[in-house]
Structure formats: structure tokens, C-alpha cells
Design a protein around this motif. Structure first.
Motif, PDB file in Angstrom:
ATOM      1  N   THR A 253    -104.899  62.103  20.738  1.00  0.00           N
ATOM      2  CA  THR A 253    -105.662  60.921  20.341  1.00  0.00           C
ATOM      3  C   THR A 253    -106.989  60.884  21.098  1.00  0.00           C
ATOM      4  O   THR A 253    -107.184  61.581  22.094  1.00  0.00           O
TER       5      THR A 253
ATOM      6  N   SER B 108    -117.190  55.684  12.917  1.00  0.00           N
ATOM      7  CA  SER B 108    -116.132  56.064  11.980  1.00  0.00           C
ATOM      8  C   SER B 108    -116.651  57.000  10.902  1.00  0.00           C
ATOM      9  O   SER B 108    -117.855  57.138  10.690  1.00  0.00           O
ATOM     10  N   GLY B 109    -115.714  57.672  10.213  1.00  0.00           N
ATOM     11  CA  GLY B 109    -116.054  58.517   9.073  1.00  0.00           C
ATOM     12  C   GLY B 109    -116.751  59.813   9.422  1.00  0.00           C
ATOM     13  O   GLY B 109    -117.364  60.442   8.549  1.00  0.00           O
TER      14      GLY B 109
ATOM     15  N   THR C  19    -104.220  63.085  15.720  1.00  0.00           N
ATOM     16  CA  THR C  19    -103.644  64.180  14.963  1.00  0.00           C
ATOM     17  C   THR C  19    -102.488  64.770  15.762  1.00  0.00           C
ATOM     18  O   THR C  19    -102.279  64.403  16.924  1.00  0.00           O
TER      19      THR C  19
ATOM     20  N   LYS D 169    -111.174  63.362  10.613  1.00  0.00           N
ATOM     21  CA  LYS D 169    -112.261  62.389  10.559  1.00  0.00           C
ATOM     22  C   LYS D 169    -111.933  61.186  11.430  1.00  0.00           C
ATOM     23  O   LYS D 169    -110.776  60.762  11.518  1.00  0.00           O
ATOM     24  N   SER D 170    -112.956  60.652  12.060  1.00  0.00           N
ATOM     25  CA  SER D 170    -112.767  59.436  12.851  1.00  0.00           C
ATOM     26  C   SER D 170    -112.532  58.252  11.915  1.00  0.00           C
ATOM     27  O   SER D 170    -113.086  58.182  10.814  1.00  0.00           O
ATOM     28  N   THR D 171    -111.707  57.318  12.353  1.00  0.00           N
ATOM     29  CA  THR D 171    -111.382  56.146  11.544  1.00  0.00           C
ATOM     30  C   THR D 171    -112.000  54.904  12.188  1.00  0.00           C
ATOM     31  O   THR D 171    -112.938  54.996  12.971  1.00  0.00           O
ATOM     32  N   THR D 172    -111.472  53.741  11.851  1.00  0.00           N
ATOM     33  CA  THR D 172    -112.034  52.483  12.325  1.00  0.00           C
ATOM     34  C   THR D 172    -112.218  52.478  13.839  1.00  0.00           C
ATOM     35  O   THR D 172    -111.314  52.842  14.591  1.00  0.00           O
TER      36      THR D 172
ATOM     37  N   SER E  33    -116.771  63.834  10.924  1.00  0.00           N
ATOM     38  CA  SER E  33    -115.929  65.025  11.046  1.00  0.00           C
ATOM     39  C   SER E  33    -115.895  65.488  12.501  1.00  0.00           C
ATOM     40  O   SER E  33    -116.948  65.708  13.118  1.00  0.00           O
TER      41      SER E  33
END
Length: 284
Positions: free
Chosen positions: A202, A219-220, A251, A242-245, A222
């Protein structure tokens, strides 16, 4: 000389438009843009030199423009940084003076940001009878000077004049990136882990916000998970995510050997590349 007067007018306009945008104007970008455009237009109207387009008279040239040693200018949330712009100026009579300013916008006559050097004129060192190497320094303070919209591609406006009054002026002598600094964290667990079991990795991707002077989640984007086996020096790619909020990253991988996991981010025009420090996992 009228050329010098026009440059003074342009640099005066840029000094008030920013890189340096006063805090009171930070939410009024239209006012800033309009002021800059009008000031440059007035300077052009008063001068025999068109400051809003390339111009040349005689054999003067500008070449070998280098910004910040060829690297992007990366600014953190509260960074204050001084960097250089150097260039070569030539004229068959020798170089009398030169200067350069920095600008951001769609065209030089449609600016939304600019930066003036610390020196009134570039410091030019004579190489021979025709050639000089010239250098300026620029100081930027993220606490005061920068808006987020100014991140990305910038250009160098430069002018040089020979001792015979020949001159060259280029509104795009060189492009460079002024970038928001990014940060990456990583945590791989459990530690230790049994070979063949799952390792969860993480982390978070953040970048400088020049208006709040803090780091905020991105976010969003790569991001690549990499692994370096214990006893080796090179990381290899494992997988892309991809990064999120809030810039969150998560992963899983299968534990195979002792080693270090890290995330790496290639960056974009507005945001700098970054790699996390590796997190070691002991595999039993």
C-alpha cells in the motif's frame, strides 16, 4: 536606447504578473492576465522593437539556451529556489548586453504568468571577439509566487544586442517545465511472510498544492510497483496500477524472495517524477 527601454517595460509588467502574483490577486486570474497583456502591448507600442514576436536586425544570434542545468524546475509546497538560465550570444562586433525573462501562456502576447531575473541584465562573459556566454538567476518562492495553473510548460524570452546595435529577440528561445513536487509512500506487509503467500503493498501519491502550501492526494495516475531482490542493486517492474481517491495505492503480489518493494511514478508535465524508498520484506 529604445530597445533597452522596451525590455524594461516588459520585465516590469511581468514582475507584477508572476511567477509573482500577490496573494490578494490569487483568486482573480482574469485581472492578472489582462494586466499583463495590456502592459506588454503598451511596451510594444512605445518601442521600435516588437516585443511580442521574434525579431532580428543584423547577424546577432542566441543559442545553447539551458534552464536549470537542463532539468525541470521542481517546486514543493513551501519551496524557495534559485535557478539559472544560460545562453550563448554572438555578433560579429561582439555582445554589448543581453537579458531573458520567463513566461507562461498560449503565446507571448497572451500571458498568464511570467518571471523576471534577479539581475537587470544578464552577466555575460566574453569567450572571444564575437561570442559571449550569458547567465541570469531567478528566484521562486512557492509560499508567495505560484498558482497551480502555472505548473507545466514555460518558455524563455531572450534578447541580445551587439556593440554595432544589431540585435536578436526570440519569444521562445527555450521551453522547460515548472513542476509541482510529488511524494510517494510504500508499505509492504506482512513482515516476515511465508514464501508463496500474499504480500499486500500500500502507499499514497501526493503532490504540492501551491495555493494551500500543502501536499494533496493525486488520483487517477499510473504508478508502477517495483521489486529489488536482497543483495542486488536494480529494481525491476512487477506491475502497474492507478492511484485512487486521495492518491491511495494498493496491490498484492506473491512472496518469492527477500527484498525491497517500492512504487515509482513517471510524472507528467505539471508534476515531477518520484520513487518511494524501498520497504524490505523478509521471506521465510
Amino acid at each position: 536606447m529604445r530597445i533597452r527601454a522596451s525590455v524594461a517595460a516588459v520585465t516590469g509588467a511581468l514582475a507584477l504578473s508572476a511567477l509573482a502574483v500577490p496573494a490578494a490577486q490569487a483568486d482573480d486570474s482574469n485581472t492578472v492576465s489582462s494586466f499583463t497583456k495590456n502592459a506588454v502591448a503598451e511596451a510594444s507600442a512605445e518601442s521600435s522593437v516588437d516585443v511580442a514576436a521574434d525579431d532580428v536586425s543584423g547577424d546577432t544570434t542566441i543559442s545553447n539556451v539551458v534552464v536549470n542545468g537542463g532539468k525541470s524546475v521542481v517546486m514543493g509546497a513551501t519551496t524557495k529556489k534559485t535557478f539559472t538560465v544560460s545562453f550563448t550570444a554572438t555578433d560579429d562586433s561582439g555582445i554589448e548586453w543581453a537579458t531573458a525573462v520567463l513566461w507562461h501562456g498560449s503565446t507571448f502576447d497572451n500571458l498568464d504568468g511570467g518571471g523576471v531575473p534577479n539581475e537587470a541584465e544578464a552577466v555575460c562573459t566574453q569567450v572571444d571577439d564575437t561570442t559571449s556566454t550569458c547567465k541570469h538567476t531567478y528566484t521562486v518562492d512557492a509560499n508567495y509566487d505560484l498558482l497551480n495553473k502555472l505548473a507545466g510548460g514555460w518558455k524563455v524570452w531572450a534578447i541580445a544586442q551587439g556593440t554595432d546595435a544589431d540585435y536578436v529577440q526570440k519569444d521562445n528561445a527555450k521551453g522547460f517545465n515548472l513542476q509541482r513536487m510529488s511524494k510517494l509512500t510504500v508499505n509492504a506487509s506482512p513482515e516476515p511472510v511465508v514464501k508463496g503467500k500474499t504480500v499486500t503493498v500500500t502507499g499514497a501519491l501526493t503532490r504540492a498544492d501551491w495555493e494551500s502550501n500543502k501536499y494533496v492526494g493525486l488520483s487517477g495516475q499510473s504508478v508502477v510497483l517495483q521489486f529489488r531482490k536482497a543483495g542486488t542493486t536494480n529494481y525491476t517492474n512487477v506491475k502497474g496500477i492507478k492511484s485512487t481517491t486521495g492518491g491511495a495505492l494498493k496491490t498484492t503480489v506473491t512472496a518469492s524472495a527477500d527484498g525491497y518493494y517500492r512504487f515509482t511514478y513517471a510524472g507528467i508535465a505539471s508534476t515531477a517524477t518520484v520513487s518511494a524508498a524501498g520497504d524490505y520484506v523478509d521471506v521465510k
